[in-house]
Design an enzyme around this catalytic site. Structure first.
Site, PDB file in Angstrom:
ATOM      1  N   PHE A 160       0.830  -1.155   0.101  1.00 50.58           N
ATOM      2  CA  PHE A 160       0.048   0.115  -0.073  1.00 50.58           C
ATOM      3  C   PHE A 160       0.752   1.312   0.000  1.00 50.58           C
ATOM      4  CE2 PHE A 160      -2.155  -3.515   2.039  1.00 50.58           C
ATOM      5  CZ  PHE A 160      -3.711  -3.169   1.724  1.00 50.58           C
ATOM      6  N   ASP A 161       0.474   2.168  -0.811  1.00 48.24           N
ATOM      7  CA  ASP A 161       1.055   3.446  -0.673  1.00 48.24           C
ATOM      8  C   ASP A 161       0.605   4.186   0.502  1.00 48.24           C
ATOM      9  OD1 ASP A 161       2.120   6.105  -1.483  1.00 48.24           O
ATOM     10  OD2 ASP A 161      -0.063   6.473  -1.951  1.00 48.24           O
ATOM     11  N   VAL A 162       1.003   5.264   0.810  1.00 54.18           N
ATOM     12  CA  VAL A 162       0.549   5.673   2.319  1.00 54.18           C
ATOM     13  C   VAL A 162      -0.505   6.991   2.263  1.00 54.18           C
ATOM     14  CG1 VAL A 162       1.251   6.725   4.320  1.00 54.18           C
ATOM     15  CG2 VAL A 162       2.476   4.630   3.678  1.00 54.18           C
TER      16      VAL A 162
ATOM     17  N   MET B  20      -1.221  -1.117  -4.340  1.00 53.23           N
ATOM     18  CA  MET B  20      -2.108  -0.252  -4.424  1.00 53.23           C
ATOM     19  C   MET B  20      -1.814   1.464  -4.185  1.00 53.23           C
ATOM     20  SD  MET B  20      -4.249  -2.817  -2.169  1.00 53.23           S
ATOM     21  CE  MET B  20      -2.572  -3.650  -2.000  1.00 53.23           C
TER      22      MET B  20
END
Length: 221
Positions: free
Chosen positions: A10-12, A173
């Site tokens: 996951f991107d943040v 994502m």
């Protein structure tokens, strides 16, 4: 859909956490200018990371975040001082996560979960700890470890190395179209979390899947 996927990455910023949740604190400090500041702040934050990468003048994301905040305040002809700067930078360690995030992460936990961000560790680790989500992640991966911002191939290669997996085993994502384009170009399977109903980037890297929020990834269980 999930048979070959062993890790969810996951991107943040913008994906798990709402970068515009700083608006309220900006409003407090700058008399109702919070929305303008938060939008310009994020715009310059991205722009400066791209420009520094191109210029070969890497700086940690905390410094880019500070510089872009200063630019935003000066651009709006507001009074800038270090006290306000420190308050707002601290707010970046307490961003709000999106409503569905915790539930989705818990549901997907049998798979390996990681965050992979342009954020430096002095931003990422406190943010994830303060959110109460740290126990759900197996890895926190920062580009600051190799001084290469996304969307460079070197940054995604580092993520792959940390996870010890093959490209096709990872579902990446992000809510950022440019990040999805970079990850798709590198060879990751991609899920664009299109929270803002934007058109696909014209970079010849169409996402494998598109969802309006993270609930969509449940089909990868």
């Amino acid at each position: 859909m999930s048979s070959s996927i062993n890790a969810l990455v996951f991107d943040v910023y913008g994906t798990l956490f709402d970068v515009y949740s700083v608006k309220e604190k900006c409003d407090e400090l700058f008399d109702g200018k919070g929305e303008e500041i938060s939008i310009l702040w994020r715009q310059k934050q991205l722009e400066y990371s791209f420009l520094r990468q191109l210029m070969g003048q890497y700086e940690p994301f905390i410094d880019i975040t500070r510089d872009s905040l200063k630019y935003a305040i000066n651009k709006l002809n507001l009074e800038y001082n270090q006290e306000k700067e420190l308050v707002l930078l601290e707010e970046y360690k307490n961003l709000s996560h999106y409503p569905e995030v915790e539930t989705v992460l818990k549901e997907m936990k049998p798979k390996k979960l990681a965050v992979f961000s342009n954020g430096s560790r002095d931003m990422l680790e406190p943010l994830i700890q303060n959110s109460g989500l740290s126990s759900l992640f197996d890895e926190i991966i920062s580009v600051d470890d190799i001084k290469q911002y996304k969307p460079t191939p070197a940054s995604y290669s580092y993520c792959l190395k940390v996870l010890g997996l093959e490209r096709e085993e990872i579902l990446f994502m992000s809510s950022n179209g440019w990040d999805i384009s970079g990850a798709k170009n590198f060879g990751f399977k991609t899920a664009w979390i299109n929270r803002n109903k934007l058109p696909i980037e014209e970079l010849n890297q169409k996402p494998h899947t598109i969802y309006k929020d993270l609930n969509g990834i449940m089909e990868w269980k």
